[in-house]
Every structure is written in structure tokens, then in C-alpha cells.
Design a protein around this motif. Structure first.
Motif, PDB file in Angstrom:
ATOM      1  N   ARG A 188     -10.670  -6.420  -4.455  1.00 53.63           N
ATOM      2  CA  ARG A 188     -10.031  -5.313  -3.728  1.00 53.63           C
ATOM      3  C   ARG A 188     -10.680  -5.123  -2.353  1.00 53.63           C
ATOM      4  O   ARG A 188      -9.995  -4.897  -1.352  1.00 53.63           O
ATOM      5  CB  ARG A 188     -10.129  -4.029  -4.541  1.00 53.63           C
ATOM      6  CG  ARG A 188      -9.340  -4.045  -5.831  1.00 53.63           C
ATOM      7  CD  ARG A 188      -9.454  -2.706  -6.563  1.00 53.63           C
ATOM      8  NE  ARG A 188      -8.818  -2.756  -7.856  1.00 53.63           N
ATOM      9  CZ  ARG A 188      -7.496  -2.623  -8.064  1.00 53.63           C
ATOM     10  NH1 ARG A 188      -6.681  -2.435  -7.032  1.00 53.63           N
ATOM     11  NH2 ARG A 188      -6.999  -2.681  -9.279  1.00 53.63           N
ATOM     12  N   ARG A 241       0.361  -6.767  -2.074  1.00 56.91           N
ATOM     13  CA  ARG A 241       1.255  -5.962  -2.922  1.00 56.91           C
ATOM     14  C   ARG A 241       2.699  -6.421  -2.802  1.00 56.91           C
ATOM     15  O   ARG A 241       3.446  -6.423  -3.789  1.00 56.91           O
ATOM     16  CB  ARG A 241       1.148  -4.488  -2.531  1.00 56.91           C
ATOM     17  CG  ARG A 241      -0.161  -3.835  -2.959  1.00 56.91           C
ATOM     18  CD  ARG A 241      -0.255  -2.424  -2.427  1.00 56.91           C
ATOM     19  NE  ARG A 241      -1.487  -1.779  -2.831  1.00 56.91           N
ATOM     20  CZ  ARG A 241      -1.902  -0.602  -2.361  1.00 56.91           C
ATOM     21  NH1 ARG A 241      -1.164   0.042  -1.455  1.00 56.91           N
ATOM     22  NH2 ARG A 241      -3.035  -0.085  -2.777  1.00 56.91           N
ATOM     23  N   LEU A 258       2.940  -7.415  -6.347  1.00 60.94           N
ATOM     24  CA  LEU A 258       3.007  -6.040  -6.855  1.00 60.94           C
ATOM     25  C   LEU A 258       1.594  -5.549  -7.164  1.00 60.94           C
ATOM     26  O   LEU A 258       0.704  -5.688  -6.349  1.00 60.94           O
ATOM     27  CB  LEU A 258       3.932  -5.983  -8.070  1.00 60.94           C
ATOM     28  CG  LEU A 258       5.393  -6.418  -7.775  1.00 60.94           C
ATOM     29  CD1 LEU A 258       6.225  -6.367  -9.042  1.00 60.94           C
ATOM     30  CD2 LEU A 258       5.998  -5.588  -6.672  1.00 60.94           C
ATOM     31  N   ALA A 259       1.366  -4.973  -8.329  1.00 60.70           N
ATOM     32  CA  ALA A 259       0.070  -4.353  -8.587  1.00 60.70           C
ATOM     33  C   ALA A 259      -0.874  -5.250  -9.364  1.00 60.70           C
ATOM     34  O   ALA A 259      -1.991  -4.851  -9.678  1.00 60.70           O
ATOM     35  CB  ALA A 259       0.262  -3.037  -9.360  1.00 60.70           C
TER      36      ALA A 259
END
Length: 805
Positions: free
Chosen positions: A668, A681, A685-686
Motif C-alpha cells: 500500500r 484500483r 478494484l480492491a
């Protein structure tokens, strides 16, 4: 300004009519507009190492001179220039004026401006000795102008004058419309044309360069302006070298000949072979020998500063009829040469206030109100200085001034610039010596003459010019400065991003274990970037040490980076257009002010770092849209890409240096520092996994914040400037790019991506960062220091290598 009957003189009516129509408030607003224009365009910007006192301030009201008064001045200035040129030719030639006693020999031989090696024992010296001439003038109570000092060495002020005229027209257009000043552009056109005819041995279209002491000279901005106006290269002594008795400019693409040098360097610092007392490392060895043998034209000629000897003015009235057969039209102030301490000071002439004493040596501080003990000084009688209205604190006030005017020789006649610069004399200011690097001045106007013929530059003739699109046709020094400008801009961007990421987590209060791990990673990155000290380690119990260190260490470090960037921007000013320079200086100034004015609180510090990021984006935009894909942009981009590649490799290595179970926090953080969160993203996506995340920041050549993109850009840049023997750097960059692009496949093939990333990537990325740093050193050595690559010779197994340079 006002006649004896109390009426405004005709040449002042246009200016004063505008003053009356604007009123006090409007005039003050115009003054503020002019000050902003000077700061935005860089005229009043600080030079590296300068202080606020080094600013030039331009008064919004010009100083008009009637046409008939200018014509009389122009005739006197041209005659005085011809006379001084003839005197210098004799003093560096037959020296008949010394033999006949018209000039005392001690006045010449005792002057430090006399260059003994410039004298020709046989035949007259090569002309012209004097090409550019300036004179400082004072108007007496009777309206007559007299000479305060002649400037035959370094006649400064033309660049400032050029910018003054442009800025007055922008900030005070009403005055320009009302007074219609005569254009000064033809003077610069004629000057440029005259340089093209002054090549050695009568060559046509000689290569011309303006020689500057560099960015730390107080007149650096003027040198930039003049080099652009005259269409010549702006160089420093370190850019030049002698080969076979000729002068050459060192560029990335090789040596380029230089035939004419317009020097703004003191004669004592031109050639260390002729001037043993010259500062170490100054000058170009052998340059003056090339001048003596006619292989190079140097303007003004070495030793021309002898014409500035203060006492020489006392002898010019008698020399004019002798040499020119004419009476001197423009006399100097009453001057007496006091040969020794026994020579009495004469009575002060009527209408004069005091004596000023000047030694034969030149310098900004070489004037006294009291007579010194030693002899060999000139006593100059000073009258009251003339005054002109100037805007001070929102109101008009009388300000004393000294007028400087300029003339240039085209080889057959002298041409006087229709205007000048009026230096407003403040308390304690020196009247003589070199024009200071800052002060208060006025633009001097001569009304346009409707009957005057408009003469443009002559058409250039000659064979067609060969088309050139070379990437390396810039001096190595300039390429070096652009390279480091790019690197320091990226360091500023990295510092702002790291500090903002840290502050964001510190403001959340008690950190979660994942956030504490991220803070630990950020602290390591901050220490590597020299934004944090070793003692500032975050812990779950207390984050205050980290927060205080950002203020104590981080803020000053960022401010130092901004200062270094400002100095580098000034060093490449001649490679930037006015719009580019204004964009860089304004955004950088906003970043500096934001940091200086921010309170000592974390939220304020985070906001104050945003302008630094905007500045880095402005540099990227200028490089992309305003710079030709050539040498200047190439090395700016090389510096940016190398610095960013090193930062990405180092930061991702630190982020991944954790147990596999905690690698998600590092991923991250890596996405955040590489400004790639939104892209990730949109693609995945997540779901956060090592292979796709690291592919984006390390292996994706389409991500301008990723490692592979930087390596690909570095390789493309090196290919543009590659020369024979540079294959090693190209191979290294191809290997590094292959390593980066291969990371994705290795992670996808691993049974456990997190375990593979934690074990494999930190040492790999640290090694890549080290190789990128080595590559940067190789680029500096090859293209900036102009040294061949180091080679190992005579190496036996088990024995140390001997490096041959």
C-alpha cells in the motif's frame, strides 16, 4: 524639469500630464505593478548568494532628454570615444604621448589597468582597442553636461537598460503613448551587425561568444540579456579551451571554434599565463596569446580599462586638438593629478561642493572625501548633483542622479544609444567605479524624431546554413547544471511526498499496528533522504519525536533544497525563455513563501509542502511542452529520471523489507509513494496482491512514476547523446530494465508471492539503486567532466586493479 519661469519644460509635459491624470493612488499602483513585473520576470530576482540589498528598483517615471540636448551629447560622446581609442592605441603602441610629456609616464605605468603584455613593440596595436564605451555624466546648474567618469573596461548597464525600457512600456503604457520615446532596438541591431565584421583576419560570420564570470557575478542577468540580444553564446572561462593557438568552446558534441569574444571578465582574470596573480583556476591559458597573434578578437581589447584612469581626464582637453584636430566637446569635471604627497590640493573651483579623491586603481570603493596619505591620486571637484522627480513611498520626491550613456563602434563610426540609465544616488552610495549589482534607477528617454529615417539591420548574406539537429550542442557546464537541476527537483518532490505521507498518518491519532509499520518504513525513507535524524524512531508509545523531527530537520532540509534549485535555475537562465523562467521562479517563490510562513504545526506543514509538489509538476510540464527534444531538455530529463529511479528502487526496497505476513502494508505504501493508487484500483478494484502491485510500480513501462518507465527514459536519453565508447552505459541500462520487467514473471511463478517478494526484491532493488547511482557518476564523468571512462590495466588474479584515467 521646470524652467526659470516656473513652467514645466516641453520634454517633461507628456510625463507630468500622465502623472496628473493618474493621481497619487494611480501612480502608486503603477509603481507596485512595475515592482511585480521586475520580480516576476527575474530582473530583480536574487542571484545565488545575494541578499535583498542586491535588487534593482526601477522608478516608474522616465527621465526625458530633449532631442537637441541628446544630439549634442551624442556628438560629444562619440568624439570622446574616438579620442580615448586613439590614446589607448598610442599607449599600447609607439607611446609618443609619453615621450612628448603630454601624458606623465607614472600615470600610465603606475596604473594596475596597464597591461604590459598588450603593448606591441613593432607597429600599432590591432584596432579597435575600444569597441563598447560608457560614460557617466552630471548636469550642472547651467544645464551643461560634464563627465564624471569614462568606462572603457567593463561598461555595465546595457542589459538593465534594455529590460527597463520593456518593463516601463508594460507597467506605464500611458507614459509611452504620451512621450513616444525613440526606439533603442536599432542600437542593438547595429551592435550585432558590427560584431559580425570584427572576426580575425577579416573572416565573415565569425562565431561570437559573450564571456561572463558566471552566475555569482552581480551583472549575470545583464549577460543573459545581452547574449540573447546579440545572438551569441553565453560562456564562462571553464567552457573554453585553447587548441593549436585558437579558442574553442567545449560542448557535448565536441569542440566548436570561437572567433570573437565580448568579454565581461576583468582583464586580470582572463589568462593565468599573462597574469600570474590571477585567482587560481580562473581564465583560459593562452587566450591573450591568441589575441596578440590575431587568431582571436577580444572586445574590449586587453588593457582598455586604462582609459578609466581617473587622472587621465585632466589631460584630454589638451589631447583632443593634438590628436583629432578638434576642441573637446564634452569635458570632464575639474580634475587634477596629485603626483605625490607633496603636491598640494588646488583650491576648489567655484560652484563645486567638495573634492573627491580617487587612486589610479579601479574599484567600487576607490573614492574618498578626504585626501589619502599616499600620492598618485586624482582630485575631482564635485558639483551639486542634478535631481529628477521619483516615486518614493507613494509620493514624488526630488532624487539626485548620475546619467550613464553608451556608444558602440562598428569599425568606422561610433553610434550612441538614444537613451540611457539614470542611477538615483542614495545616501552613502558611491558615485564612481563599476555599476553596482543593485540600486534605484530610471529609464532615460529621447523623444522620437518623426523626420528620422528608420534603419533596420542589414540583410545577412552568405552560403546556406547546414541544417543541424544535434542533441549535444551545449556547453558541458550547462548540461551539468541542467542534469543537477533535474535531480534536485526530484529530491524536492520526493521530500514533499514522504513528509506529507508521514504527517497524514501522524494526524490520525493512536496508530494501528499496520500504520505503525508504515510509519517505521517512512522514517527509514526519510532518514535516507536526509529529512530525519537517527534518533527519531516512531514507537507505539510516543510519536512526538518523529513529529518534532519533521519540523526540526525536515522543514530546513526542504528549504535548503528549494534554495539549491533556485541557484540552479539562475545558472541555466540563458537556456530558458522569459515565460519559462517566470513560471519556474514564481512557482518556486510560492513554495518558499509557503514553507517560511507556515506555523509550526503538522497540518500547516503539510499544506505548505503542496506548492513544492506544484513546482515539480511545473518543471515536468515545461520539459514536456516548452523544450526542444535536444541537449538542454535531454539532460534535465536524465537528471529527473535517474533521481526518480533511484528513489523508487530504494523506497520499494524498504517497504518490502518485512515479514511476508506484513507485506500488505508495504505494498500500500509503495503504491502511495509512486502515486499509483488510483491506477491500481481502476485495474484490480480492491484486491491487493504482490504481483499486480509491484508490476505497476516496478515493471510497467507505461507508469511515469514506476521504475521501468524511468529506466526506459534513461536508455532513450543515453542513446541520443551516445558516442563511441559509451556502449557500457547502454548495456547497463538495458540489463537493469530487463531485471525490472522480469520481476512480474518471477512473482507470478512463485508458489507464495508475498514470501517471494519479501525474500527476493529488497536485495535486488538495493543493488539496482546502487547501480543507478554508479551510472549517474559515469554520466557526470563522461559528459560533464569530459574524462574518459576509467579502465583497469595490468590486473593479475589476486592483485588490486590499477585504474588508468
Amino acid at each position: 524639469m521646470v524652467s526659470g519661469e516656473g513652467r514645466i519644460r516641453p520634454h517633461w509635459r507628456g510625463v507630468m500630464g500622465v502623472v496628473g491624470s493618474l493621481g497619487r493612488q494611480g501612480l502608486a499602483e503603477r509603481g507596485e505593478r512595475l515592482a511585480r513585473a521586475m520580480a516576476d520576470d527575474g530582473v530583480a530576482s536574487l542571484l545565488p548568494g545575494a541578499s535583498g540589498a542586491a535588487l534593482w528598483r526601477l522608478d516608474p517615471l522616465p527621465l526625458p532628454i530633449p532631442i537637441e540636448e541628446f544630439e549634442a551629447l551624442a556628438a560629444g560622446i562619440a568624439q570622446r570615444a574616438r579620442l580615448l581609442d586613439a590614446v589607448l592605441a598610442d599607449l599600447y603602441g609607439a607611446q609618443e604621448l609619453l615621450a612628448s610629456g603630454h601624458i606623465p609616464p607614472p600615470l600610465v605605468f603606475g596604473s594596475p589597468a596597464f597591461q604590459r603584455t598588450a603593448r606591441r613593440s613593432k607597429g600599432p596595436p590591432r584596432r579597435p582597442l575600444l569597441h563598447l564605451y560608457a560614460v557617466d555624466l552630471i548636469r550642472g546648474a547651467d544645464g551643461a553636461w560634464t563627465v564624471l567618469q569614462d568606462r572603457t573596461g567593463l561598461a555595465s548597464g546595457l542589459g538593465q537598460l534594455r529590460e527597463n525600457r520593456r518593463l516601463i512600456g508594460t507597467a506605464m503604457p500611458e507614459v509611452a503613448r504620451a512621450s513616444l520615446p525613440r526606439s533603442i532596438s536599432p542600437f542593438f541591431d547595429r551592435w550585432q551587425e558590427s560584431l559580425s565584421r570584427l572576426g580575425p583576419h577579416g573572416m565573415s560570420d565569425p562565431a561570437t561568444a559573450l564571456l561572463s564570470p558566471g552566475t555569482r557575478d552581480p551583472h549575470w542577468f545583464e549577460h543573459v540579456v545581452l547574449s540573447r540580444e546579440l545572438g551569441c553564446a553565453l560562456v564562462e572561462t571553464g567552457d573554453l579551451t585553447m587548441r593549436g593557438g585558437a579558442l574553442f568552446l567545449k560542448t557535448l558534441s565536441g569542440l566548436q571554434p570561437v572567433d570573437v569574444v565580448l568579454s565581461r571578465v576583468d582583464a586580470a582574470a582572463l589568462d593565468p599565463l599573462d597574469q600570474p596573480e590571477a585567482p587560481a583556476g580562473s581564465g583560459v591559458p593562452g587566450l591573450l596569446d591568441a589575441v596578440r597573434h590575431g587568431a582571436l578578437t577580444l572586445l574590449n581589447a586587453p588593457g582598455a580599462a586604462l582609459g578609466e584612469a581617473p587622472a587621465l581626464s585632466a589631460f584630454l582637453p589638451a589631447l583632443a586638438p593634438l590628436i583629432l584636430g578638434e576642441e573637446l566637446l564634452l569635458p570632464g569635471l575639474p580634475t587634477h593629478w596629485l603626483r605625490d604627497a607633496a603636491t598640494p590640493t588646488p583650491p576648489l573651483p567655484a560652484g563645486h561642493l567638495r573634492w573627491m579623491f580617487r587612486p589610479e586603481g579601479q574599484g567600487a570603493s576607490s573614492e574618498w572625501l578626504e585626501r589619502p596619505a599616499q600620492g598618485g591620486v586624482a582630485a575631482i571637484a564635485l558639483p551639486p548633483l542634478p535631481v529628477a522627480p521619483a516615486l518614493e513611498n507613494g509620493a514624488l520626491t526630488p532624487a539626485p542622479f548620475v546619467l550613464r550613456m553608451f556608444a558602440v563602434s562598428d569599425g568606422s563610426a561610433w553610434h550612441v544609444l538614444p537613451g540611457g540609465i539614470a542611477r538615483l544616488v542614495t545616501a552613502g552610495a558611491k558615485l564612481t567605479g563599476r555599476l553596482p549589482g543593485g540600486g534605484w534607477c530610471k529609464d532615460v528617454w529621447v523623444p522620437a524624431d518623426p523626420s528620422e529615417a528608420i534603419i533596420g539591420p542589414a540583410a545577412q548574406s552568405g552560403p546556406p546554413i547546414a541544417i543541424r539537429r544535434t542533441a549535444g550542442a551545449i556547453p558541458s557546464r550547462v548540461a551539468d547544471n541542467l542534469f543537477w537541476l533535474g535531480r534536485y527537483v526530484e529530491r524536492l518532490d520526493r521530500a514533499a511526498r514522504l513528509m506529507r505521507a508521514t504527517i497524514t498518518r501522524l494526524r490520525r491519532g493512536a496508530p494501528l499496528p499496520r500504520e505503525l509499520a508504515e510509519l517505521g518504513t517512512l522514517a527509514i525513507c526519510l532518514r535516507e533522504a536526509q529529512l530525519l535524524d537517527e534518533e527519531s524512531r516512531p514507537s507505539a508509545g510516543s510519536l512526538s519525536a518523529l513529529a518534532s523531527a519533521l519540523e526540526r530537520v525536515g522543514r530546513p532540509a526542504v528549504r535548503q533544497l528549494q534554495g539549491t534549485i533556485g541557484a540552479l535555475v539562475e545558472s541555466v537562465r540563458d537556456r530558458l525563455t522569459a515565460d519559462m523562467h517566470a513560471t519556474l521562479t514564481q512557482t518556486l517563490r510560492a513554495a518558499e513563501e509557503a514553507l517560511d510562513n507556515a506555523a509550526a504545526e503538522l497540518p500547516d506543514l503539510a499544506r505548505a509542502l503542496l506548492p513544492s509538489l506544484r513546482f515539480a509538476n511545473a518543471v515536468a510540464g515545461i520539459a514536456s511542452e516548452n523544450m526542444v527534444r535536444g541537449g538542454a531538455r535531454l539532460f534535465l530529463e536524465l537528471g529527473r529520471r535517474m533521481e526518480r529511479a533511484h528513489a523508487v528502487a530504494s523506497e520499494v526496497a524498504v517497504a518490502l523489507d518485512a515479514p511476508p505476513a506484513r507485506i500488505e502494508a508495504g505494498l500500500r505504501l509503495a503504491l502511495e509513494l509512486c502515486d499509483s493508487v488510483i491506477t491500481y484500483r481502476s485495474r484490480y478494484l480492491a484486491v491487493l496482491q504482490p504481483a499486480p502491485a509491484l508490476d505497476l510500480v516496478l515493471a510497467d513501462t507505461a507508469n511515469p512514476r514506476g521504475l521501468a518507465f524511468q529506466l526506459q527514459a534513461i536508455g532513450a536519453g543515453l542513446r541520443e547523446v551516445a558516442a563511441e565508447g559509451d556502449a557500457g552505459m547502454a548495456q547497463d541500462i538495458r540489463r537493469l530494465l530487463a531485471q525490472a520487467e522480469g520481476i512480474t514473471a518471477q512473482l507470478l511463478a512463485a508458489p507464495d508471492q508475498a514470501e517471494a517478494a519479501a525474500a527476493m526484491l529488497p536485495p535486488l532493488l538495493r543493488g539496482m539503486a546502487g547501480e543507478i547511482a554508479t551510472l549517474s557518476d559515469q554520466v557526470s564523468r563522461r559528459y560533464f567532466a569530459l574524462l574518459p571512462a576509467a579502465r583497469a590495466v595490468g590486473v593479475d588474479v589476486g592483485e588490486p586493479a590499477v585504474i588508468e584515467v
